[in-house]
Design an enzyme around this catalytic site. Structure first.
Site, mmCIF file in Angstrom:
data_model
loop_
_atom_site.group_PDB
_atom_site.id
_atom_site.type_symbol
_atom_site.label_atom_id
_atom_site.label_comp_id
_atom_site.label_asym_id
_atom_site.label_seq_id
_atom_site.Cartn_x
_atom_site.Cartn_y
_atom_site.Cartn_z
ATOM 1 N N ASP A 1 -11.191 1.440 9.902
ATOM 2 C CA ASP A 1 -10.102 1.088 8.999
ATOM 3 C C ASP A 1 -8.994 2.133 8.972
ATOM 4 O O ASP A 1 -8.152 2.197 9.854
ATOM 5 C CB ASP A 1 -10.683 0.826 7.615
ATOM 6 C CG ASP A 1 -9.701 0.148 6.659
ATOM 7 O OD1 ASP A 1 -8.550 -0.091 7.057
ATOM 8 O OD2 ASP A 1 -10.091 -0.160 5.525
ATOM 9 N N TYR B 1 0.156 -5.205 11.521
ATOM 10 C CA TYR B 1 1.160 -5.885 10.703
ATOM 11 C C TYR B 1 2.527 -5.208 10.688
ATOM 12 O O TYR B 1 3.453 -5.707 10.034
ATOM 13 C CB TYR B 1 0.653 -6.068 9.267
ATOM 14 C CG TYR B 1 0.207 -4.805 8.563
ATOM 15 C CD1 TYR B 1 1.114 -3.953 7.947
ATOM 16 C CD2 TYR B 1 -1.142 -4.485 8.484
ATOM 17 C CE1 TYR B 1 0.702 -2.806 7.290
ATOM 18 C CE2 TYR B 1 -1.573 -3.350 7.827
ATOM 19 C CZ TYR B 1 -0.640 -2.512 7.225
ATOM 20 O OH TYR B 1 -1.062 -1.378 6.581
ATOM 21 N N HIS C 1 -14.061 -5.979 4.259
ATOM 22 C CA HIS C 1 -14.507 -5.348 3.013
ATOM 23 C C HIS C 1 -15.419 -6.280 2.205
ATOM 24 O O HIS C 1 -16.541 -5.924 1.899
ATOM 25 C CB HIS C 1 -13.339 -4.853 2.149
ATOM 26 C CG HIS C 1 -12.409 -3.928 2.849
ATOM 27 N ND1 HIS C 1 -12.834 -2.725 3.388
ATOM 28 C CD2 HIS C 1 -11.074 -4.016 3.126
ATOM 29 C CE1 HIS C 1 -11.806 -2.115 3.952
ATOM 30 N NE2 HIS C 1 -10.732 -2.880 3.814
#
Length: 445
Positions: free
Chosen positions: A318, A121, A267
């Site tokens: 992650d 992102y 998650h």
């Protein structure tokens, strides 16, 4: 066509460990798999230990690796940790991001990872100005994976707001394309190539306005591309969604066409029973990231209930507090033991499948994650003679890999028939610790 033969001392074939396997590789795929080969054939590449399908790291933020060792001490929550993350993001350029990500992906290869899903992102320059190439940051990540010898699914992420009805804050300006339509226009310029697939991501329901969720989902659907989304990682997100829309984030995503078999929720931690039924009933996947979830004090998600409801499980590292997919697999089971105070929620085979075949499927690499004829020749070998793995009889099953081994026990990693890690040394990035040190130091200078 040239054929390379690998002789596997022991191989995990999905249901059992098979001793003496010859694996013929041609054009990056397994051309033949032969069992009962007791000794290596002349010219075969010998892999001693237990060879597994290549592992898939289904959720990565490569630049978070720069935070390891800096944010693990002291008090706080996910939201205080996020401020440190923003500081690291503000330092990135296409050049520095390439250097860091290449080292991070090389670390993954050393841990047996053959494919990564990069939840990307950080698109633009600080302040939000576009680079001359609007995908300069994404292309840097693609080049980094190629330089480290692993496959990548670039999950280009729509990130348009700081919260429900709120514009991006000053940290987030470089994440935002302004609208989902502008995001789709930019990401459509990215091209798939050998070892590279392009997917989509919705950062979260707080970061993409409800009216624009369907635009991202439609883009992914039109290309049959994987679609990922952070989902209910924090109770604060659930509370804000309920206040803004009168429903949970899961229900909001369902109502806007986001859930489905090509979608993976990351998650999926704080869910209602209805949420679990929506996710499982739609075939939406769940990517658990146990080492990050415990590092950030996020909580333990209902992975058992999700899988029973029909949600395939995958695993990711992650924030890279740890890069070790074997530890992620082990931690999912051990977390559930702590939560439930009972043992044996998954077999070692099921955990290994989440770390390999199901992880690859979540990233759009359905032809990877298995040792079988026709599959991509991606595999990794775990030593059976380290202080952690010595003792168990290998043919007992996958237990020695999942419940004893760590990333430090990986001796070989092969991607598309190419030996990327040989005898514990990366063949393309020979000194990964130095590469990491230099790349992280450059961000802090």
């Amino acid at each position: 066509m040239q054929v390379t033969t690998y002789w596997l001392e022991h191989a995990w074939l999905g249901t059992h460990v098979e001793p003496g396997v010859a694996l013929d590789v041609s054009a990056g795929r397994t051309a033949a798999l032969r069992t009962g080969v007791e000794t290596p054939e002349p010219g075969a590449v010998v892999l001693r230990g237990l060879t597994l399908p290549g592992l898939a790291n289904a959720h990565s933020h490569a630049f978070h690796r720069a935070l390891r060792g800096l944010v693990q001490v002291g008090s706080g929550t996910f939201w205080t940790w996020r401020e440190f993350m923003y500081q690291a993001a503000s330092q990135l350029t296409p050049e520095s991001y390439h250097a860091l990500a290449r080292a991070v992906y090389a670390e993954m290869a050393l841990a047996g990872v053959t494919a990564v899903g990069e939840f990307h992102y950080v698109h633009h320059a600080p302040g939000g100005a576009r680079y001359a190439d609007p995908n300069a940051m994404g292309e840097a990540l693609i080049a980094a994976a190629e330089g480290a010898g692993i496959r990548i699914t670039l999950l280009d992420t729509a990130y348009l707001s700081s919260g429900f009805g709120e514009p991006p804050n000053h940290h987030q300006l470089r994440f935002s394309d302004g609208t989902a339509e502008a995001w789709a226009e930019r990401v459509s310029l990215l091209k798939e190539r050998d070892g590279v697939r392009i997917g989509a991501a919705i950062h979260s329901v707080r970061a993409v306005p409800a009216a624009q969720l369907s635009t991202v989902a439609a883009w992914a659907s039109s290309r049959n591309a994987p679609l990922h989304v952070h989902l209910s990682e924090q109770t604060a997100e659930n509370d804000a969604c309920l206040a803004a829309h009168g429903c949970t984030p899961t229900r909001l995503l369902a109502d806007h066409g986001v859930l489905g078999p090509r979608t993976t929720g990351i998650h999926n931690t704080h869910l209602t029973d209805e949420d679990i039924a929506l996710i499982g009933g739609s075939g939406t996947g769940t990517c658990m990231c146990p080492t990050t979830e415990r590092d950030l004090a996020d909580g333990i998600g209902p992975a058992v209930a999700l899988q029973r409801a029909g949600s395939p499980l995958s695993l990711g590292s992650d924030s890279h507090a740890v890069i070790d997919l074997l530890e992620e697999a082990r931690a999912m089971e051990l977390n559930e033991r702590l939560r439930s105070r009972t043992r044996g929620h998954w077999t070692a085979a099921a955990l290994l499948r989440a770390a390999s075949a199901d992880g690859h499927a979540a990233l759009g690499w359905d032809e990877a994650g298995r040792l079988e004829t026709g599959a991509l020749a991606d595999f990794t070998t775990v030593a059976l003679d380290s202080v952690r793995t010595a003792g168990p009889v290998p043919r007992l099953g996958a237990e020695v890999a999942v419940f004893a081994a760590t990333a430090a026990d990986v001796r070989h990693t092969v991607v598309g028939g190419r030996h990327v890690v040989r005898d514990g040394v990366h063949t393309l990035v020979p000194d990964v610790p130095s590469a990491l040190t230099e790349a992280i130091a450059a961000l802090r200078s």
